[in-house]
Design a protein around this motif. Structure first.
Motif, PDB file in Angstrom:
ATOM      1  N   THR A 310       0.922  -1.372  -0.052  1.00  9.00           N
ATOM      2  CA  THR A 310       0.075   0.174  -0.139  1.00  9.00           C
ATOM      3  C   THR A 310       0.841   1.256  -0.025  1.00  9.00           C
ATOM      4  O   THR A 310       0.225   2.472   0.189  1.00  9.00           O
ATOM      5  N   SER A 311       2.269   1.131  -0.385  1.00  9.25           N
ATOM      6  CA  SER A 311       3.053   2.287  -0.244  1.00  9.25           C
ATOM      7  C   SER A 311       2.770   3.264  -1.208  1.00  9.25           C
ATOM      8  O   SER A 311       2.977   4.658  -1.029  1.00  9.25           O
ATOM      9  N   TRP A 312       2.263   2.984  -2.214  1.00 12.01           N
ATOM     10  CA  TRP A 312       1.617   3.718  -3.462  1.00 12.01           C
ATOM     11  C   TRP A 312       0.406   4.680  -2.896  1.00 12.01           C
ATOM     12  O   TRP A 312       0.079   5.647  -3.685  1.00 12.01           O
ATOM     13  N   ILE A 313      -0.261   4.290  -1.932  1.00  6.71           N
ATOM     14  CA  ILE A 313      -1.483   5.062  -1.594  1.00  6.71           C
ATOM     15  C   ILE A 313      -1.271   6.062  -0.711  1.00  6.71           C
ATOM     16  O   ILE A 313      -0.699   5.942   0.435  1.00  6.71           O
ATOM     17  N   LYS A 314      -1.432   7.533  -1.227  1.00  6.95           N
ATOM     18  CA  LYS A 314      -0.884   8.558  -0.531  1.00  6.95           C
ATOM     19  C   LYS A 314      -2.099   9.502  -0.194  1.00  6.95           C
ATOM     20  O   LYS A 314      -2.544   9.956  -1.103  1.00  6.95           O
ATOM     21  N   PRO A 315      -2.717   9.660   1.040  1.00  8.47           N
ATOM     22  CA  PRO A 315      -3.753  10.441   1.427  1.00  8.47           C
ATOM     23  C   PRO A 315      -3.158  12.049   1.236  1.00  8.47           C
ATOM     24  O   PRO A 315      -2.184  12.448   1.264  1.00  8.47           O
ATOM     25  N   GLY A 316      -4.018  12.948   1.222  1.00  6.52           N
ATOM     26  CA  GLY A 316      -3.735  14.295   0.924  1.00  6.52           C
ATOM     27  C   GLY A 316      -5.047  14.912   0.597  1.00  6.52           C
ATOM     28  O   GLY A 316      -6.034  14.803   0.478  1.00  6.52           O
ATOM     29  N   ILE A 317      -4.663  16.329   0.261  1.00  5.53           N
ATOM     30  CA  ILE A 317      -5.747  17.305  -0.181  1.00  5.53           C
ATOM     31  C   ILE A 317      -5.679  17.536  -1.709  1.00  5.53           C
ATOM     32  O   ILE A 317      -4.737  17.475  -2.513  1.00  5.53           O
ATOM     33  N   THR A 318      -7.047  17.787  -2.116  1.00  4.40           N
ATOM     34  CA  THR A 318      -7.187  18.212  -3.615  1.00  4.40           C
ATOM     35  C   THR A 318      -8.327  19.313  -3.486  1.00  4.40           C
ATOM     36  O   THR A 318      -8.801  19.369  -2.431  1.00  4.40           O
ATOM     37  N   ALA A 319      -8.303  20.160  -4.523  1.00  2.00           N
ATOM     38  CA  ALA A 319      -9.564  21.086  -4.748  1.00  2.00           C
ATOM     39  C   ALA A 319     -10.522  20.527  -5.717  1.00  2.00           C
ATOM     40  O   ALA A 319      -9.815  19.856  -6.473  1.00  2.00           O
ATOM     41  N   TRP A 320     -11.611  20.809  -5.734  1.00  2.68           N
ATOM     42  CA  TRP A 320     -12.501  20.469  -6.962  1.00  2.68           C
ATOM     43  C   TRP A 320     -12.078  21.360  -8.006  1.00  2.68           C
ATOM     44  O   TRP A 320     -11.385  22.204  -7.946  1.00  2.68           O
ATOM     45  N   LEU A 559      -8.849  14.667   1.038  1.00  2.00           N
ATOM     46  CA  LEU A 559      -9.826  15.637   1.465  1.00  2.00           C
ATOM     47  C   LEU A 559      -9.984  16.824  -0.058  1.00  2.00           C
ATOM     48  O   LEU A 559      -8.898  17.250  -0.462  1.00  2.00           O
ATOM     49  N   VAL A 560     -11.139  16.650  -0.345  1.00  2.00           N
ATOM     50  CA  VAL A 560     -11.482  17.387  -1.723  1.00  2.00           C
ATOM     51  C   VAL A 560     -12.370  18.866  -1.002  1.00  2.00           C
ATOM     52  O   VAL A 560     -13.265  18.870  -0.533  1.00  2.00           O
ATOM     53  N   LEU A 561     -11.385  19.930  -1.272  1.00  2.00           N
ATOM     54  CA  LEU A 561     -11.846  21.242  -0.965  1.00  2.00           C
ATOM     55  C   LEU A 561     -12.779  21.825  -2.033  1.00  2.00           C
ATOM     56  O   LEU A 561     -12.310  21.630  -3.266  1.00  2.00           O
ATOM     57  N   CYS A 562     -14.046  22.449  -1.751  1.00  2.00           N
ATOM     58  CA  CYS A 562     -14.957  22.692  -2.732  1.00  2.00           C
ATOM     59  C   CYS A 562     -14.426  23.999  -3.531  1.00  2.00           C
ATOM     60  O   CYS A 562     -14.925  24.014  -4.720  1.00  2.00           O
ATOM     61  N   ASP A 563     -13.904  24.847  -2.988  1.00  2.00           N
ATOM     62  CA  ASP A 563     -14.031  26.184  -3.683  1.00  2.00           C
ATOM     63  C   ASP A 563     -12.814  26.514  -4.412  1.00  2.00           C
ATOM     64  O   ASP A 563     -11.882  25.653  -4.766  1.00  2.00           O
ATOM     65  N   SER A 564     -12.736  27.807  -5.019  1.00  2.00           N
ATOM     66  CA  SER A 564     -11.932  27.977  -6.281  1.00  2.00           C
ATOM     67  C   SER A 564     -10.609  28.830  -5.716  1.00  2.00           C
ATOM     68  O   SER A 564     -10.831  29.525  -4.772  1.00  2.00           O
ATOM     69  N   PRO A 565      -9.427  28.913  -6.646  1.00  2.00           N
ATOM     70  CA  PRO A 565      -8.331  29.551  -6.367  1.00  2.00           C
ATOM     71  C   PRO A 565      -8.594  31.205  -6.181  1.00  2.00           C
ATOM     72  O   PRO A 565      -8.222  31.866  -5.315  1.00  2.00           O
ATOM     73  N   GLU A 566      -9.539  31.626  -6.826  1.00  2.00           N
ATOM     74  CA  GLU A 566     -10.217  33.085  -6.594  1.00  2.00           C
ATOM     75  C   GLU A 566     -10.619  33.341  -5.387  1.00  2.00           C
ATOM     76  O   GLU A 566     -10.464  34.378  -4.875  1.00  2.00           O
ATOM     77  N   ASN A 567     -11.563  32.625  -4.931  1.00  2.00           N
ATOM     78  CA  ASN A 567     -12.183  32.598  -3.559  1.00  2.00           C
ATOM     79  C   ASN A 567     -10.922  32.100  -2.509  1.00  2.00           C
ATOM     80  O   ASN A 567     -11.511  32.632  -1.175  1.00  2.00           O
ATOM     81  N   TYR A 568     -10.368  31.664  -2.537  1.00  2.00           N
ATOM     82  CA  TYR A 568      -9.230  31.207  -1.575  1.00  2.00           C
ATOM     83  C   TYR A 568      -7.855  32.083  -1.417  1.00  2.00           C
ATOM     84  O   TYR A 568      -7.705  32.733  -0.361  1.00  2.00           O
TER      85      TYR A 568
END
Length: 682
Positions: A310-320, A559-568
């Motif tokens: 499972t070494s290739w499974i990497k949790p983390g953050i993305t944006a929509w 973790l999928v963050l919903c908002d946009s670069p413009e709003n962040y």
């Protein structure tokens, strides 16, 4: 019994918009004893208790197969039926004799690098009953019962026997009957678990088998809580519940009975051959709301990981991508629910991911056309999305991409063809949508698609998905899933306010008990409940601190963050996302009241994260910091301000020093929140 859940065409689920168990590999720390299949004399009743002796489960063969459960000497479930009905008119459990009872004990741990605590205790007493149906042939059934300190679980085993080499299950008779008409939180019907969990009385539950209640069912006991759920759903039909029906005197019985999702032929619920184990039927028990939240029982009951690496499974953050905001200036003809990304917008999001240190960025739908169509070809991107170019652009910025797929198109083209191409392009994982069902065929499809994705080292996020049943333990590349009414409902014109304050504070005590949920938090266009409206770009209900808190309260390894670069960009609070972990070494629940408030602390390495959410009423709560180690700790907090009640975007960032011995006072606005990072000072 007439099947009750159709296998409708799979679509985006907006409530209207278009095996057996593998050998345990737990790290055994201690086994008190294992009376390996030592049979006791047949008896009308057999019972076991939890390791701490506080929970008792008794199974009786008087007047059919039945069971009851108690907690601290008080009844939780009164005599409730068990059994299965089969095509051909025969049943197992209606006229049953216990002919053998075997007991074992187990005390071990298992490691969960993708969970809310890394080391999970697996300690239980188990009772296996061999049963013989008095009137029917074939007529053998085994019942496996486990008692944990945090609840009970039972499952059926169909052994190999003459006359039952193959079979069709037409009804499951499992009941959960309570001693009184108690308060409960019951999931509204949804094909894909995108529903609210309103408060009711047990006798107010629906008896409509066409629209049953989605699990879990949370019941408030006089001395605690019981949550009805299922685990280890593999090649079986998904479980729902409906009202148990009237007693002999016509009065409603306070409780529920099991109802199963039908297969596509509308006749069978489960089709099987030879030996088969049903999923676990789970009654999670807790004396307080805090203990309820802290449980890992659903994952612990699931089949251990089928992956050796499972070494290739990497949790983390993305944006929509731009689908959330609903606006893309270079695709002006497509807005709202039909909005879509293109090469320009995807590069904008990739740039933001690189700025924030996010490891991933999601490319959602309409990267290929037509979708959900026999002519679809998932190996050929549409002209407005340069897939190879975007992968290279992201790689240069140390970002990997995730790719959306329609489940119909994946199935038509074949798992291996699609996944081989996606892996060759260089994607880290896929988001697959529109299953919207949990009949036996769809349940098996889940396992098949996860196994195929693992062959190509692809993580999987399933949307339009049924509730979690521990499958993320069995297939750890199942990095997160939907099966939740999340922030996307803030875009649905005919569902205004569905993602309400009450709903979002109820979720940790209901849907959140079952496993990861891709709620997609992080909206920065914050509005009061009265001001909120469906608009573009999309808004959210509650304070900004509340949206930050969701990223810790709602567990999701991806973790999928919903908002946009413009709003962040440049906005107060956005720095909380930088370096935020998504899996945890430990979790401590500090204060909780069902559907009212929750304060939780999670640890990753030597850092703690503290988060709080409340309902529509303001909240002041003193939080003990005993979970911290000795010495001084830097507390970087993002909190509501006095103005947040009327201006929900208002948020205060402060840095202070705290110690374990001194409680921390949190003040939350209505529909508010709190989020903080704690790091130990030298």
């Amino acid at each position: 019994m007439t099947p009750h859940l159709s296998s409708l065409p799979r679509r985006r689920c907006f409530d209207g918009l278009a095996h057996q168990r593998a050998p345990a590999r737990a790290l055994i720390s201690f086994v008190a004893f294992a009376t390996a299949l030592v049979a006791s004399a047949p008896a009308a009743e057999q019972a076991i208790s939890s390791p701490d002796g506080k929970i008792v489960v008794a199974v009786s063969d008087t007047d059919g197969l039945r069971y009851r459960v108690s907690l601290d000497g008080a009844p939780v479930l009164v005599d409730s039926a068990l059994g299965l009905d089969f095509e051909g008119g025969f049943s197992l459990g209606r006229a049953t004799t216990i002919i053998r009872a075997d007991r074992t004990e187990h005390d071990g741990t298992w490691e969960n690098p993708f969970g809310q605590r890394r080391t999970v205790r697996d300690r239980y007493h188990e009772l296996t009953l061999e049963l013989k149906e008095n009137a029917n042939s074939p007529g053998r059934l085994n019942l496996i019962v486990r008692a944990y300190d945090e609840g009970v679980a039972l499952r059926y085993e169909l052994p190999v026997q003459p006359g039952l080499e193959s079979y069709v299950v037409t009804n499951e008779r499992t009941e959960f009957l309570f001693p009184a008409d108690l308060t409960c939180w019951a999931g509204d019907y949804s094909e894909c678990a995108e529903n609210q969990y309103p408060e009711k009385r047990l006798t107010q539950l629906s008896a409509n088998v066409a629209k049953p209640h989605v699990l879990p069912l949370l019941v408030q006991l006089p001395n605690g809580y019981a949550a009805i759920a299922e685990s280890d759903l593999l090649d079986w039909a998904g479980m729902f519940v409906t009202a148990a029906g009237p007693q002999g005197d016509g009065k409603p019985r306070p409780g529920v009975k099991t109802t199963l999702a039908a297969r596509k032929d509308w006749h069978a619920l489960v089709v099987g051959r030879e030996r088969r184990l049903s999923p676990w039927r789970v009654v999670q028990l807790a004396r307080t709301a805090k203990d309820l939240i802290a449980s890992d029982l659903i994952a612990t009951l699931a089949t251990p990981s089928q992956l050796t690496d499972t070494s290739w499974i990497k949790p983390g953050i993305t944006a929509w991508d731009v689908w959330w905001t609903g606006i893309n200036p270079t695709q002006p003809g497509f807005t709202g629910l039909n909005s879509r990304g293109d090469t320009r917008s995807h590069k904008e999001y990739i740039d933001f991911a690189a700025e924030m240190g996010f490891p991933y960025q999601l490319i959602d739908w309409f990267w290929y056309e037509p979708m959900n169509n026999p002519k679809a070809d998932l190996t050929k991107p549409a002209a407005h999305v340069d897939i190879p170019g975007l992968v290279a652009y992201a790689r240069e910025r140390n970002v990997r991409l995730l790719l959306w797929l329609d489940s119909h198109d994946v199935e038509r083209q074949g798992f291996d063809k699609v996944f081989a191409q996606i892996a060759a392009w260089g994607f880290a994982g896929v988001k697959i949508d529109f299953m919207n069902h949990d009949g036996q065929e769809t349940v098996k499809w889940y396992a098949d698609v996860l196994a195929a994705a693992a062959r190509y080292k692809l993580m999987v996020d399933l949307h339009g998905a049924y509730k979690p049943t521990g499958l993320a333990r069995t297939w750890p590349n199942y990095i997160t899933q939907e099966g939740v009414l999340g922030n996307e409902y803030n875009k649905i014109p005919w569902k205004p306010g569905a993602c309400s304050t009450l709903h979002t504070i109820t979720l940790p005590f209901t849907r959140g008990l079952l496993g990861p949920m891709d709620f997609t938090p992080g909206g920065f266009l914050n509005r009061t409940p009265a001001e909120f409206k469906i608009t573009q770009p999309a808004e959210v209900i509650g304070t900004r601190a509340r949206q930050l808190a969701m990223t810790v309260v709602y567990f999701s390894p991806l973790l999928v963050l919903c908002d946009s670069p413009e709003n962040y960009r440049g906005q107060p609070g956005v720095e909380f996302f930088r370096g935020l972990p998504t899996v945890w070494d430990d979790t401590v629940v500090l204060s909780a009241t069902v559907a009212q408030h929750l304060v939780i602390a999670r640890r990753s390495g030597d850092r703690w994260y503290l988060a709080a959410m409340n309902g529509d009423a303001p909240l002041t709560v003193n939080v003990p910091l005993d979970f911290l180690g000795k010495g001084e700790w830097k507390l970087r907090a993002f909190a509501d301000t006095p103005e947040s009640a009327t201006t929900p975007t208002s948020i205060a960032e402060t840095t202070t020093v705290v110690r374990a011995g001194a409680p921390l006072t949190l003040t939350l606005a209505p529909a508010g929140g709190y989020a903080a990072e704690l790091s130990q000072l030298p």
